[in-house]
Design an enzyme around this catalytic site. Structure first.
Site, PDB file in Angstrom:
ATOM      1  CE  LYS A  73      -2.463   1.415   3.683  1.00  0.00           C
ATOM      2  NZ  LYS A  73      -3.557   1.541   4.678  1.00  0.00           N
ATOM      3  NE  ARG A 116      -4.899  -0.853   7.483  1.00  0.00           N
ATOM      4  CZ  ARG A 116      -4.083   0.025   8.040  1.00  0.00           C
ATOM      5  NH1 ARG A 116      -4.419   0.660   9.167  1.00  0.00           N
ATOM      6  NH2 ARG A 116      -2.925   0.306   7.474  1.00  0.00           N
TER       7      ARG A 116
END
Ligand code: NAD
Length: 325
Positions: A73, A116
């Site tokens: 990411k 998340r």
């Protein structure tokens, strides 16, 4: 799908292919169990810091063999973005094929990051909070203020939210939306202390600052309460953190890395990381009166536990745009 194509998923497509919060919490629990057993590869995140102040862009790679998940990411946090009407957190995630290394998908990471992080709070709370917790205090009623309550609501019998934000309008918008979405009583409070004292669960989710404002003082957090420090130690006075009977994090190596660059100067000794809690190597809460804290940094493995669920569902739903490599 062919070997020379990659699936691009926009923010909206990620959201429509997105798993439920309960599924994300489960995926994170599996991933942290693997981490506890030493089976996750995840180097501390390197970062760059364009512009002024607390801006960052981090590279976050992880490989979780048991979930057949590998990727990275590339995520930015720009605290002043709200003045341009832009989100604080933005970025992209690349998911790779663990057999060939080829990129499978490139997806917007705003939704994943929001979900998340809430899931990691709830997972920490599963091991550290009292199961009968009903009242949650939220300081910072933005994206994380929403997903943290959504996640805690999956695992705890929540009844009431005490909501504090520097921006009164934001707190009132939050109250209306959350009361409707989750059938909770949401009270907007004028003082930060009212979102801490009297709460079973406390989440601080304002901006992450290298120089913490240390608003929450010793004596505010009730005995038996659990706190999630989503904005690191920005909100907490060292004397308030030292009251914790168990101060935990999600990854000790990354916490030490942050300390080396100037964050978390005043935290107490760390009891356990989340992998150790989930795999049973270290004890979670052992008595009703303990104060417990989780300072979860947000890990690449959280994203890589979630991204394959999105990718698989996007394939089933036949959504996204195939791009040539
Ligand atoms: N630890 C992690 O894994 C993780 C992951 C994602 C985001 N974050 C952090 O979570 C925080 C919140 O992110 P977000 O996406 O929800 O941002 P956001 O901009 O959506 O919300 C932040 C809110 O905090 C409010 N605020 C600012 N200063 C405040 C203060 N002193 N007291 C109370 N409210 C205050 C703002 O008005 C805004 O409503 C950021 O610090 C971000 O870096 C942490």
């Amino acid at each position: 799908m062919t070997a020379n194509q990659v699936l691009y998923l926009s923010r909206g497509e990620v959201e429509s292919a997105g798993p439920s919060m309960a599924e994300i919490i489960d995926a994170l629990e599996d991933a942290f169990h693997e981490k506890g057993e030493g089976r996750v590869e995840m180097p501390p995140k390197p970062g760059i810091h364009p512009g002024q102040g607390d801006n960052f862009i981090h590279a976050m790679p992880a490989y979780i063999p048991a979930l057949k998940s590998a990727g990275i990411k590339w995520v930015a946090g720009f605290p002043e973005n709200h003045k341009r009407n832009l989100p604080y957190i933005t970025g992209l995630l690349i998911l790779n094929d663990v057999e060939t290394g080829l990129p499978l998908a490139v997806m917007d990471c705003v939704w994943i990051t929001a979900m998340r992080t809430g899931a990691a709070t709830a997972l920490s709370a599963k091991y550290l909070a009292r199961p009968e917790s009903t009242v949650v205090g939220i300081l910072g009623t933005g994206v994380q203020g929403r997903t943290n309550v959504e996640a805690l609501n999956v695992l705890f019998p929540l009844k009431k939210v005490m909501a504090y934000d520097l921006d009164k309008g934001a707190a009132h918008r939050y109250a209306g939306e959350m009361a409707e979405r989750f059938d909770l009583e949401v009270e907007v409070v004028n003082e930060p202390r009212a979102a801490v004292t009297g709460c079973d669960l406390v989440v601080t989710a304002g901006p992450i600052l290298k120089q913490p404002h240390q608003t929450i003082k010793a004596g505010w957090l009730d005995e038996g309460a659990f706190a999630s420090l989503v904005d690191f130690d920005s909100y907490w006075h060292p004397a308030a953190m030292i009251e914790a009977d168990r101060f935990c994090t999600d990854d000790l190596a990354q916490l030490r890395h942050y300390q080396e660059v100037g964050y978390f100067a005043g935290i107490p000794p760390v009891h356990a990381d989340l992998g150790e809690l989930v795999s049973g190597q270290k004890a979670g809460r052992e008595s009703a009166g303990e104060r417990t804290m989780a300072a979860n940094l947000g890990l690449a493995m959280d994203d890589m536990a979630t991204a394959p669920l999105i990718y698989r569902r996007a394939l089933e739903m036949k959504i996204g745009t195939w791009l040539p490599l």
